[in-house]
Every structure is written in C-alpha cells, then in structure tokens.
Design an enzyme around this catalytic site. Sequence first.
Site, short mmCIF file in Angstrom:
data_model
loop_
_atom_site.label_atom_id
_atom_site.label_comp_id
_atom_site.label_asym_id
_atom_site.label_seq_id
_atom_site.Cartn_x
_atom_site.Cartn_y
_atom_site.Cartn_z
N GLU A 152 0.81 -1.22 0.00
CA GLU A 152 0.00 0.00 0.00
C GLU A 152 0.84 1.27 0.00
OE1 GLU A 152 -2.94 -0.33 3.13
OE2 GLU A 152 -4.25 -1.45 1.80
N GLU A 309 -6.46 -8.04 -0.67
CA GLU A 309 -6.87 -8.13 0.74
C GLU A 309 -8.37 -7.88 0.85
OE1 GLU A 309 -4.84 -5.46 3.40
OE2 GLU A 309 -2.91 -5.77 2.42
C1 GLA Z 1 -4.26 -2.59 4.84
C2 GLA Z 1 -2.86 -3.16 4.95
C3 GLA Z 1 -2.76 -4.36 5.84
C4 GLA Z 1 -3.64 -4.19 7.07
C5 GLA Z 1 -5.05 -3.92 6.64
C6 GLA Z 1 -6.02 -3.81 7.80
O1 GLA Z 1 -4.95 -3.03 3.75
O2 GLA Z 1 -2.29 -3.47 3.70
O3 GLA Z 1 -1.41 -4.53 6.19
O4 GLA Z 1 -3.15 -3.12 7.81
O5 GLA Z 1 -5.09 -2.72 5.95
O6 GLA Z 1 -7.33 -3.62 7.36
#
Ligand code: GLA
Length: 667
Positions: A152, A309
């Site tokens: 991210e 995710e």
């Molecule tokens: C993001 C991050 C993860 C985690 C999630 C929690 O997407 O990439 O590492 O912190 O949020 O929702």
Amino acid sequence: MEKKFFDKIIHGGDYNPDQWIETKEIWDEDMRLMKLAHINSASIGIFSWSITEPEEGVYNFEWLDEIMDKLHDNGVFVMLATPSGARPAWLAQKYPEVLRVAENGIRNEFGVRHNHCLTSPIYREKVQNINRKLAERYKDHPALKVWHISNEYGGECHCELCREAFREWLKNYYHNDLDELNRSWWNGFWSHKITDWSQISSPKERGEKLVTGLKLAWNRFVTDSHISFFENEIVPLREITPDIPVTTNFMRMYEGIDYQKFAKHLDFVSWDNYPYWERGFNRYISTETAFVHDVFRSMKNGQPFFMMESSPSNVNWHDVNKLPRAETQNTAAIQAIAHGSDSVQYFQWRKGRGGHEKYHGAVVDHCGHENTRVFRGVSKLGSELEKLSGVVGKYSDSKVAIVYDWENSWAIKHYCGYNNAKRDYIEECLKWYKPFYSNSISTDVISMEDDFSKYDLIVAPYLYMLKDGTIERIEKYVANGGTFIGTYLTGIVDKNDLCYLGGFPANELKNVFGIWAEETDALTEKIKNAVIFENKEYTVDHICDIIHSNGAKVLAEYQKDFYKQTPALTENYYKNGKAYYVAFRNDGDFATDFCKKLIEDLNIRSDTDIKTQDGSVVRKRGDHIFVMNFTDNPKDIELDKEYLDVIKGEKISGKITLQTMSYLVLK
Ligand code: GLA
Ligand code: ZN
C-alpha cells in the site's frame, strides 16, 4: 480476451509466520488449517525486513527458506513481498534521511510503517539490495509465483531531497522554462512570479497552499516518485526473475497516487477491499464496491485484477467494528470474482497476539482452531472457488463506460468557487454508474486517456479539467458515432487549472454539445431550482450551469429564478454521434430515469436475459453468470433457460428465490 497467471482462483492472504517464529508448532498447525480452509496462496514477507536483515549486511533467510518449503509442500503458492513498507530500526537510526519529513518540515522519528522518503538514495539502495537478495535466493523456488511489491504505497515526503527532486521534475515538465511555469500557474496573481527554480517548495499549510497549478504539479510529482520508487524496487526482480509477475496492492480510491498511471507499470492490478458492510445499507455499498472493482479492472483494458486483501470478518479501524455475517463476506467475495478478480485474499490469515492489528478479523482467531463461524465461512467459500476455475483470466466486455479520472479528482478538490461545500466527484460518477449496474449492464470505469472507441455510450460526469488531447478525443468519439454525456462544469480548465477562454465547455466541445455555458449558479439546501423532464419534476441540487443552445435540442428547462425557462438538458447531433449536456446536479432519480431512456434508445443489453427483481444483479464473466442479491429481502429470479448451478453441480431452471446476501453461479 483472456490473460491468466494461474489456472485456478487464488484463495489466500497475508500470512505472518515471522510473528510466530518462536512457536513453530503454530506453523504446522497453519498448514493443517490452510488445507481445511481451501487456501492455495499466502502473501508473506510483507513487513519482514527486521528479521531477514537483523543488522546491516547480515542476513537471515533460514526462516523464510523453511516456510517457503513448507508452503510449497502443502500446495500453497507464495506471493513474496519486498519489505520496503516498513524498515528496521537500525536502518532508520543509522541513516535518518530514510525517514519521512512531514509537511511542517519536521522529520518523523522511527515508527509505524510507510514512513519512508521516496527520494532518499540510501533508502532506494537498501531496498534494492534486500530485494536482490530475495530474488537471488528464491529465483528457483517452486513456491514463488508473484512479487508483492511493498505494501500500500502512499503518503508524501517534504524533505530537502524530495523538494529538490520536485524542482527537477518541474524543470522537465515545463521544458526548463520558468516563464512557462509562471504562465501555467498564473503567477502574476498576488505577486507570485518566480525568478529562480530554487524559490519553489512543496505545497504546505504554512507556505504556498493556494496555487492550484503547483498543487496539481505536486500531485503528479508524488505519483511519479512512487512509480520511480517502485521501478527502482523491481530492477533486480526483473533481472533475476523475469517470468515472475509483479504487482503492488492499491487502496480503493486513494487520491494520493494516480493509480490509472501507476497501473501501466504492473503486470496485474491488485487492490485491498474493505467495504463497511452491515450498517444497514448493504445495497449502496455493493454498488460502490462494484464501481471500484470496475475501476481496477478497467485500468489495464479489462484485464483481471486480484483482490489482494479483504477481511474475512470485521476490521479494527472503524469507530465501531461490527461483525459481518458470513453470507455477507462470501457474497462480497463472489462479487469481486464477478467483476473480474482472479482472487479472494484476506488480511489476515491469523490474528497476532500483539501489535496494532491483533483485533482485526482473521481466518484463524486467537482460539487457534477451526471451529469458528468465520473459519467455516472461509472454508465454505474456498471449496466453492475451486469450482470456478473456468472464469480465471476472462475479461468482460462493456459497451458503456463512465469516466472517472484521478487527475480530474485532484483539480476538483483544489479549486475555490461555485459551491465549495459540494464537489462530490466520486458520488457523481456513482450516480451515473448505478443505472447500468442495477440493470446488470457491464460497465467500465476509465480515465480520460483510455480508448473511447469501443463504447456505445460514455458518461463523463463533472469533467472539470481536461488533459492535452481530451477535447480532440471526445470530438472524434462523437464524430464517429458515439453517444457522450457531459454534465455541469465540463471543460472548464486545462491541465494546469487555467480556465479556457471563449465560453465553456472548452473550444470545440461547444460544437460537440451544441451549447455554451455562460454562468454557474450555486444553490443551498433551502434555495433549489427545478427541472421538468418528460413530465416529471426533478430538483436542482447544489449547482447548475446556465447555458444557451447553439443548435442543440432543449429537452428540459429550469423552472425558477432569473434563468427560468432556459435550457437545463440538451441533446445535440454532431456528425455521426450525439452529445447530451446535463447542466444541473440532481441528487434524486434523474440519472436513473434518463439512463433508462438511453439504454432503450441505444439498445444497450443486460449481461443476460435472466429476469431479476429490483436490487439483485447479474454479471457475466466468460461463460459464467453470477447472480447476487445485496438487498435486505429475498428476491425472485426468473431464469430464461436451463442452467448448470456451478457450485451445486445441478441443473436449474424456472423461478427461484435468492435469499438476502446470497449468490448463484450459473453456466
Ligand atoms: C491494509 C494493509 C494491511 C492491514 C489492513 C487492515 O490493507 O495493507 O497490512 O493493515 O489494511 O485492514
Ligand atoms: Zn524525502
């Protein structure tokens, strides 16, 4: 079209075995549980730098060797991450320049994650170095299938290195010509003329925050810095493992990086999907989420993306972290597949004992076993996904596109004027997306630079800023027979946020629409206007353009105020195509009603002939049909012929009832 990275739907997620290094029996338990949950992929090493390089130049890959082998032996692919998302303390201590400087000029201390300077040569070198070690070590490892680059990417750094890099970026963008920059930023205003490049800094609260040309340039620079940081990361990976695809996980509609530009650098797009279900408006959330899926699928011309995710349960970062029902999560997962994802991946596999995310949903809870509601839901979905391999790699084909453009979102955010409180760009795009979504019509969401020619209908809400060439591209599209819808505040400024002269919308667009806009009115909650279209009255909410027809047919007029009985909606035949100008904003049903008419006029077809009741939707991907009900009530579906229920493996036909938050996959 088809583009495959795997021959099955990926079902997996973020896995942190490094947090359990002292209790390796947990690793074995994880392997057993992954099998039960039908997991076939694990994203590992995402934040593992401090364990793989505990001291500068001292490496410890044994744990990673062991877990890579173990995963492979258990039939689980690895998406191996580069660790740049969080750095070890020794690195920050020894080389403070790797830490980010906030907008206030103060350098951050070590801590959290995503806290790095994007320009620092030392950070770039250290990242490339650890990435090279990883590539060298695992280049022949059979588990390695994807490079998960960093995590991210986001944020910005205001250190002197970054500001200098910004000045260099500006020199390149403005052809080494300070006069061009001064003209582009309208720097005669408030005596802002710049006489040396060194006078330029990053935009900030306590400095220059109102020059929109500067702010747009900074947005573009931050995007380019991320891309260049990413390109630097992947040098050794491309060199040593040229066949392993690279991706990085995007964050929904995050404004800080132009994802439409960044996507061109990835082998496939991936994103992290955290809708806030169960707040009593799942139906709205499903529309919003479908839109975002379509944004990411459209970034590479319809190429499937990965949902890198999602939470198998709740998250921990909302104010109130309501538990979603298993059916909700699974319907949301199926929605991702229906819209073009080749994966359902979770954050996180197992809850940690400590750390900031110990209460974030996970497949395996602190209890540690499989006898939980969440685990059962994940496992059920996993076994279903195994039956959907037929959709992998399949593109969907859309005849309708909505234009949502990242750079335009910046320009809309920056200007001062009209209705400052109401400038909801995504909301406006959603409003025009919804009629197609709810009629089960496959829709792309594209930038103003993407290929227009394949669409029968393009809606470009609130296209305030135009890039070089956009006017010509719209003109050509309509001239060649396309139908184009523009709304209020179309074609106001160029890429530097300089207003076009000669009336709006800019230049030739006035001929394409057959109108010109003289003024723009801003309205309040109490002072509204109204428009009557086909005998129905619609309110004019917050904003509207006052326009004149120059040959366009007037389809609706304003009902009040000094511009009563002037055009509010126009239709113009231009060469072989047609352009509509919707001069007003309406927060009710106008877009839905108007699109219904266009869908009929242009004979735009739904994905299938299955009849659904309002609120349930159908999406076709390859030869699979996904039927989903995101409403709070059961819905009747009428199948037009006999199908195979792919999940149950049974024939199915006639009238069926789809329970709330549930789905069917047909063939
Ligand atoms: C993001 C991050 C993860 C985690 C999630 C929690 O997407 O990439 O590492 O912190 O949020 O929702
Ligand atoms: Zn910096």
